[in-house]
Design an enzyme around this catalytic site. Structure first.
Site, PDB file in Angstrom:
ATOM      1  CB  THR A 109      -0.966   0.056   1.210  1.00  4.90           C
ATOM      2  OG1 THR A 109      -0.279   0.531   2.369  1.00  4.90           O
ATOM      3  CG2 THR A 109      -1.589  -1.301   1.466  1.00  4.90           C
ATOM      4  CG  ASN A 154       5.540  -0.544   8.227  1.00  2.99           C
ATOM      5  OD1 ASN A 154       6.377  -0.521   9.125  1.00  2.99           O
ATOM      6  ND2 ASN A 154       5.660   0.198   7.132  1.00  2.99           N
ATOM      7  CB  THR A 186      14.031   3.750   8.657  1.00  4.09           C
ATOM      8  OG1 THR A 186      13.540   4.473   9.804  1.00  4.09           O
ATOM      9  CG2 THR A 186      14.120   2.262   8.993  1.00  4.09           C
ATOM     10  CB  SER A 231       3.970  -1.635  18.638  1.00  5.44           C
ATOM     11  OG  SER A 231       4.023  -0.743  19.732  1.00  5.44           O
ATOM     12  CE1 TYR A 291       5.490   6.496  16.226  1.00  2.00           C
ATOM     13  CE2 TYR A 291       6.923   5.803  18.026  1.00  2.00           C
ATOM     14  CZ  TYR A 291       6.439   5.633  16.744  1.00  2.00           C
ATOM     15  OH  TYR A 291       6.891   4.587  15.980  1.00  2.00           O
ATOM     16  CE  LYS A 309       3.911   2.996  16.153  1.00  3.16           C
ATOM     17  NZ  LYS A 309       3.442   2.241  14.962  1.00  3.16           N
TER      18      LYS A 309
END
Length: 303
Positions: free
Chosen positions: A33, A83, A189, A140, A154, A158
């Site tokens: 996606t 994700n 990342t 998570s 955040y 989670k």
């Protein structure tokens, strides 16, 4: 092993992209996606990934329709990986001051990180139940069980995703459906490069001590470089693949709910578990003092 069909959200970058690339190389199929077709990386398209447009900030009905479309690509889905996510970073007091409208960005974060994931799960569960199989991986973070200064928004999203997953796993286990919580620590990342788009962790004039999370988006990567500990997304992808197929390091681990990934994640979670144990033990006299006395239970025939 027969090839499995994965539906991976947020597959245009980061963990989602790495995982999609890895499982495709192993011979599995991927429905990836993206928020627009132009965002599907050429590497995924060339490897055979099927693109599906999904905006987790859309209404519930649109998200469920996307899930139903995903089921049509190969006729079924074996593995759902929720994700897609992003992080709002700022001290709790200043969330309402930093953003354009009161807490709107925090609500949008819950929409992406929690409500969107729930809507997608709902879309796939009837198919999973009918086939009496399916695996749901909700990504998570170590932040989902252990809070960090300036990451309250955040962490809260989670934590909500984690307890939703915990309850869901108990509901669907009799149908042969497996639910797991992925808890990554710090991985290499673009997360810390994109998070500033939603965050103002360096703008505070009040919360300026490092212990309060000041400049955390700059300092966390630096600290991991100093510590010599950075997660490898390819190794993360390999471990998730092994968990799905029950091979490699994941043999015999099917009964567990949480999958910590990264040395920092495992060590932080152990510290948190020990802290909770000490907390419960310290308050034992208090929590044991609040029950109804045995000789008064007769006055509570209905509980």
């Amino acid at each position: 092993m027969p090839a499995k069909v994965w539906l991976i959200t947020g597959a245009s970058s980061g963990i989602g992209l790495s995982l999609a690339q890895y499982v495709l190389l192993q011979g599995d199929h991927v429905v990836a996606t993206v928020r627009s077709l132009s965002k599907l990386p050429d590497t995924l398209r060339d490897a055979g990934a099927k693109a599906l447009v999904l905006d987790l900030n859309a209404c519930d009905a649109d998200i469920r329709r996307a899930g139903e479309e995903a089921l049509k690509v190969y006729g079924h889905i074996d593995v759902l990986v929720n994700n897609a996510a992003y992080g709002v970073v700022a001290p709790v007091e200043e969330l309402k001051q930093v953003y354009h409208a009161v807490l709107d960005d925090m609500r949008a974060q819950f929409q992406t990180n929690v409500f969107g994931a729930i809507a997608l799960v709902q879309a796939l569960l009837p198919s999973f139940r009918a086939r009496r199989s399916g695996q749901i991986f909700n990504v998570s973070s170590v932040c989902g069980l252990s809070g960090f200064s300036s990451w309250g928004a955040y962490c809260a999203s989670k934590a909500a995703l984690e307890l939703f997953s915990d309850a869901l796993s108990q509901e669907v286990a009799p149908f042969g459906i497996r639910v797991l919580i992925i808890e990554p620590g710090y991985f290499s990342t673009n997360f810390f490069q994109t998070a500033p788009l939603f965050s103002h962790d360096s703008d505070s004039k009040v919360y300026t001590d490092p212990s309060q999370g000041y400049r955390t988006l700059e300092e966390v990567p630096k600290q991991h470089v100093r510590d010599g500990q950075i997660g490898d997304v390819v190794k993360l992808s390999a471990r998730i693949y092994e968990v799905v197929h029950g091979v490699g390091m994941a043999q015999g681990l099917r009964e567990w709910l949480r999958v910590p990934l990264g040395t920092d994640s495992g060590e932080r979670l152990r510290w948190k578990i020990n802290t909770i144990q000490e907390n419960v033990d310290a308050f034992e006299q208090i929590w044991r003092s609040t029950d109804v006395e045995p000789d008064r239970l007769k006055f509570y025939p209905r509980g």
